[in-house]
Design a protein around this motif. Structure first.
Motif, PDB file in Angstrom:
ATOM      1  N   GLN A   1      45.511  32.132  28.233  1.00 27.48           N
ATOM      2  CA  GLN A   1      46.043  30.557  28.330  1.00 27.48           C
ATOM      3  C   GLN A   1      44.095  30.224  29.136  1.00 27.48           C
ATOM      4  O   GLN A   1      43.590  29.305  28.577  1.00 27.48           O
ATOM      5  CB  GLN A   1      46.704  30.393  29.116  1.00 27.48           C
ATOM      6  N   GLN A   2      44.072  31.508  29.433  1.00 26.85           N
ATOM      7  CA  GLN A   2      42.354  31.156  30.462  1.00 26.85           C
ATOM      8  C   GLN A   2      41.151  31.575  29.576  1.00 26.85           C
ATOM      9  O   GLN A   2      40.310  30.700  30.105  1.00 26.85           O
ATOM     10  CB  GLN A   2      42.321  32.206  31.433  1.00 26.85           C
TER      11      GLN A   2
ATOM     12  N   GLU B   1      39.077  27.989  28.686  1.00 27.15           N
ATOM     13  CA  GLU B   1      37.758  28.364  29.100  1.00 27.15           C
ATOM     14  C   GLU B   1      36.806  28.205  27.233  1.00 27.15           C
ATOM     15  O   GLU B   1      35.976  27.435  27.564  1.00 27.15           O
ATOM     16  CB  GLU B   1      37.360  29.682  29.401  1.00 27.15           C
TER      17      GLU B   1
END
Length: 297
Positions: free
Chosen positions: A186-187, A191
Motif C-alpha cells: 500500500q505504501q 509513493e
C-alpha cells in the motif's frame, strides 16, 4: 628318540619364527597409517590426545596409540536455516541463512564441541537476530552485503575455539509476514501515485514555461519588426525630406502624383466590370506627373 626330539625342536623353532614374523607384520600394519588428502586423524594414547596425523604416511606406536577420530577437512555447507527476527522499527522478518565452514584444528573440534552443525546454527541464529535488531527494515533490505559481512565476522570469532574456519555466510532471503507485506505494498502504491502527480505537475509547469517563452519570443519578434518598419519609414521620410530640400516643391508633387497613379492602377487591375470615377482635377494631376516624369527623363 633323538631324531624325534630333534624334529620336535625344529618344529618348535619354526613355529616361533613364524609367530615372530606374524607379530612383526602385525606391528608394522598397526604402526603405519596412510591419511587421505581430505582428512586428518586424531590419535590417542591410553585415552589421551597424542597427535594429529596429516595427509600421507604416518607412524604410530602399535597397541599404545589408536586412531580415535577421522575428521574431514573439506568445506561443508550447513542446511539453510530460517529464524525470526525483529527490526528496530518493530517489524517481524524471517531470515533464511546458509553457512559454509571447514575444520582446520580437529583436536579442538572433537574435544570441545559435540554437535558442530547444531552449535554453528544456534550461533548464527543469535548473531542474525542481534544484527537485525539494530537496523530498520529499509536498512535490512538495502544493506544486505554489510549485514552478511557482520554476521560472517562475528560467527568466525565465536567458532574460533572449536577449530573451525567460517569461509562464507550468506543471507538467502528476508521474508515478511502477510500484514507487513500488505502495508508495504500500500505504501509503495501511494509513493507511485505521488510520483505520478509530481511528474504531471512538473509537466504542466514546463508547458506553461514554454508557452510563456514562446509568447515572449513572439512579442520580441513583433517589436523588432515594428522597429524595423519604423526605421524604414523614418528612412523613407528622411529621403523625401532630403529630396524636397534639394529639388523643392516639385519633388513632393512628383511623389504625390506617383502615389495617385499607383492607386488608380491597383483599382483598375481588379477583375470584373468596374466603373472608375475620377475627381475633376485628376487629369491635371496626371498631366503634372507626366510632365515631371518627362522632365526627369
Amino acid at each position: 628318540m633323538r631324531n624325534e626330539d630333534l624334529i620336535a625342536e625344529l618344529i618348535g623353532q619354526n613355529v616361533l619364527f613364524v609367530l615372530l614374523a606374524v607379530f612383526i607384520v602385525v606391528c608394522i600394519l598397526a604402526g603405519v597409517r596412510i591419511v587421505p588428502q581430505s582428512q586428518k586423524f586424531v590419535v590417542e594414547r591410553l585415552g589421551r590426545l597424542r597427535s594429529v596425523l596429516g595427509p600421507g604416511i604416518n607412524f604410530i606406536v602399535p597397541f599404545l596409540d589408536r586412531v580415535r577420530h577421522k575428521v574431514s577437512i573439506l568445506e561443508r555447507q550447513l542446511p539453510a536455516m530460517s529464524q525470526d527476527a525483529i527490526t528496530s522499527d518493530n517489524v517481524l522478518v524471517q531470515v533464511e541463512t546458509s553457512v559454509f565452514y571447514r575444520i582446520i584444528e580437529p583436536e579442538k573440534t572433537v574435544y570441545r564441541i559435540r554437535d558442530v552443525d547444531g552449535a554453528i546454527s544456534t550461533t548464527v541464529a543469535g548473531i542474525v537476530r542481534s544484527e537485525i535488531g539494530r537496523m530498520e527494515l529499509d536498512q535490512v533490505q538495502a544493506n544486505r552485503s554489510s549485514l552478511i559481512a557482520a554476521v560472517r565476522e562475528q560467527v568466525a570469532q565465536q567458532v574460533d575455539d572449536w577449530g573451525i574456519e567460517v569461509t562464507r555466510a550468506e543471507i538467502l532471503d528476508v521474508n515478511l509476514d502477510a500484514a507487513t507485506r500488505a502495508a508495504m505494498l500500500q505504501q509503495l502504491n501511494a509513493e507511485r501515485a505521488r510520483r505520478a502527480q509530481v511528474t504531471e505537475a512538473e509537466g504542466k509547469k514546463r508547458a506553461v514555461e514554454l508557452q510563456a517563452e514562446a509568447e515572449l519570443y513572439a512579442a520580441t519578434q513583433e517589436a523588432e519588426a515594428r522597429r524595423v518598419r519604423a526605421d524604414a519609414e523614418a528612412y523613407a521620410t528622411q529621403v523625401v525630406a532630403v529630396a524636397i530640400a534639394e529639388n523643392g516643391l516639385e519633388a513632393a508633387q512628383y511623389q504625390v502624383a506617383l502615389k495617385q497613379v499607383e492607386a488608380f492602377q491597383a483599382v483598375a487591375s481588379k477583375q470584373g466590370n468596374q466603373t472608375i470615377v475620377l475627381p475633376a482635377n485628376a487629369m491635371d494631376a496626371f498631366g503634372d506627373a507626366f510632365k515631371m516624369l518627362k522632365g526627369r527623363s
